[in-house]
Design a protein around this motif. Sequence first.
Motif, mmCIF file in Angstrom:
data_model
loop_
_atom_site.group_PDB
_atom_site.id
_atom_site.type_symbol
_atom_site.label_atom_id
_atom_site.label_comp_id
_atom_site.label_asym_id
_atom_site.label_seq_id
_atom_site.Cartn_x
_atom_site.Cartn_y
_atom_site.Cartn_z
ATOM 1 N N LYS A 1 -0.829 5.475 -3.843
ATOM 2 C CA LYS A 1 -0.897 6.832 -4.412
ATOM 3 C C LYS A 1 -0.332 6.914 -5.831
ATOM 4 C CE LYS A 1 -1.271 9.522 -0.224
ATOM 5 N NZ LYS A 1 -0.655 10.491 0.668
ATOM 6 N N PRO A 2 0.890 6.410 -6.077
ATOM 7 C CA PRO A 2 1.424 6.602 -7.431
ATOM 8 C C PRO A 2 0.783 5.710 -8.496
ATOM 9 C CG PRO A 2 2.997 5.359 -6.113
ATOM 10 C CD PRO A 2 1.871 5.790 -5.186
ATOM 11 N N PRO B 1 7.303 3.685 -8.768
ATOM 12 C CA PRO B 1 8.319 4.549 -9.378
ATOM 13 C C PRO B 1 9.644 4.616 -8.611
ATOM 14 C CG PRO B 1 6.182 5.612 -9.457
ATOM 15 C CD PRO B 1 6.007 4.361 -8.631
ATOM 16 N N ARG B 2 9.604 4.640 -7.315
ATOM 17 C CA ARG B 2 10.851 4.762 -6.558
ATOM 18 C C ARG B 2 11.628 3.448 -6.479
ATOM 19 N NH1 ARG B 2 11.985 4.081 -1.210
ATOM 20 N NH2 ARG B 2 10.561 2.715 -0.105
ATOM 21 N N ILE B 3 10.981 2.359 -6.867
ATOM 22 C CA ILE B 3 11.610 1.033 -6.810
ATOM 23 C C ILE B 3 12.104 0.594 -8.183
ATOM 24 C CG2 ILE B 3 11.133 -1.407 -6.347
ATOM 25 C CD1 ILE B 3 9.089 -0.409 -4.245
ATOM 26 N N ALA B 4 11.435 1.023 -9.230
ATOM 27 C CA ALA B 4 11.747 0.589 -10.600
ATOM 28 C C ALA B 4 13.144 1.058 -10.998
ATOM 29 C CB ALA B 4 10.707 1.121 -11.566
ATOM 30 N N VAL B 5 14.030 0.112 -11.190
ATOM 31 C CA VAL B 5 15.407 0.411 -11.582
ATOM 32 C C VAL B 5 15.689 -0.160 -12.969
ATOM 33 C CG1 VAL B 5 17.848 0.045 -11.012
ATOM 34 C CG2 VAL B 5 16.201 0.508 -9.179
ATOM 35 N N THR B 6 15.417 -1.456 -13.130
ATOM 36 C CA THR B 6 15.691 -2.114 -14.414
ATOM 37 C C THR B 6 14.521 -1.975 -15.389
ATOM 38 O OG1 THR B 6 14.738 -4.255 -13.794
ATOM 39 C CG2 THR B 6 17.065 -3.878 -13.215
ATOM 40 N N GLU C 1 0.829 -1.208 0.000
ATOM 41 C CA GLU C 1 0.000 0.000 0.000
ATOM 42 C C GLU C 1 0.862 1.257 0.000
ATOM 43 O OE1 GLU C 1 -3.799 2.038 2.264
ATOM 44 O OE2 GLU C 1 -2.699 0.446 3.314
ATOM 45 N N ALA C 2 1.904 1.264 0.800
ATOM 46 C CA ALA C 2 2.785 2.438 0.864
ATOM 47 C C ALA C 2 3.440 2.724 -0.485
ATOM 48 C CB ALA C 2 3.857 2.227 1.935
ATOM 49 N N PRO D 1 -2.612 3.709 -8.410
ATOM 50 C CA PRO D 1 -3.832 3.177 -7.784
ATOM 51 C C PRO D 1 -4.421 1.957 -8.493
ATOM 52 C CG PRO D 1 -4.224 5.348 -8.768
ATOM 53 C CD PRO D 1 -2.756 5.103 -8.828
ATOM 54 N N ARG D 2 -4.276 1.877 -9.803
ATOM 55 C CA ARG D 2 -4.798 0.696 -10.501
ATOM 56 C C ARG D 2 -3.971 -0.540 -10.158
ATOM 57 N NH1 ARG D 2 -6.397 -0.222 -16.819
ATOM 58 N NH2 ARG D 2 -4.304 -1.042 -17.024
ATOM 59 N N ARG D 3 -2.666 -0.401 -10.086
ATOM 60 C CA ARG D 3 -1.812 -1.532 -9.664
ATOM 61 C C ARG D 3 -2.162 -1.942 -8.241
ATOM 62 N NH1 ARG D 3 0.315 -4.325 -13.650
ATOM 63 N NH2 ARG D 3 1.225 -2.910 -15.124
ATOM 64 N N TRP D 4 -2.446 -0.974 -7.393
ATOM 65 C CA TRP D 4 -2.820 -1.262 -6.017
ATOM 66 C C TRP D 4 -4.151 -2.028 -5.997
ATOM 67 C CZ3 TRP D 4 -1.843 -2.812 -1.601
ATOM 68 C CH2 TRP D 4 -2.621 -2.559 -0.474
ATOM 69 N N ALA D 5 -5.112 -1.607 -6.809
ATOM 70 C CA ALA D 5 -6.396 -2.319 -6.881
ATOM 71 C C ALA D 5 -6.189 -3.757 -7.371
ATOM 72 C CB ALA D 5 -7.366 -1.575 -7.795
ATOM 73 N N HIS D 6 -5.346 -3.917 -8.380
ATOM 74 C CA HIS D 6 -5.046 -5.259 -8.891
ATOM 75 C C HIS D 6 -4.392 -6.103 -7.797
ATOM 76 C CE1 HIS D 6 -3.579 -8.530 -11.386
ATOM 77 N NE2 HIS D 6 -2.337 -8.259 -10.995
#
Length: 187
Positions: free
Chosen positions: A19-20, A62-67, A14-15, A22-27
């Motif tokens: 917010k960044p 977004p803050r995790i996506a590196v590759t 959730e954290a 919401p559709r991925r969070w719903a999925h």
Amino acid sequence: MNGTLTKWACQVAEAELRKPLPRRWAHSQGVARRAAELTEVLGNDSDLLASAAVLHDVGYAPRIAVTGFHPLDGARFLRDIHAADGRLVRLVANHSLALLEAEERGLRDVLEAEFPLPDDQGLVDALVYCDMTTTPHGDRTTAKERVAEISGRYGADSVVGRFIRRAAPEIFAAAARVEASLAAQPR
């Protein structure tokens, strides 16, 4: 979804997603609901499955996506930042036949070296089933409808389109194995 591991996983997902993305969070919430339906089939591993289900797409944050390959990014985040359980990390890294997509992206060797495929085929199948029977909005669907939706959304010639076409037979087989296990449960 009431185990200690699952509660922690929900907080992390959730954290990172609410917010960044919401559709991925719903999925992710929908995938976790599907996992809760498999408690009788998985027994002691139901908390692990529910945790992997809610965290499986955390690598899109977004803050995790590196590759740019979310299974790898999510697994590294869980391992490196949260020192998460190794089985959980390997499930996230390998969810929904990620090795095939990693191959399309030239990352298969990296994924296999860092996060070997979990040994428990039933748990791997269960996560495939939960992910591939949940729409992007978190609703129930069939594996065939989900594969068609993914192909349509990304396009047949995209990396994801090529991956999903290659993965479809095993996605359908995994879903069938889980559905057979569910049907065999006493009611």
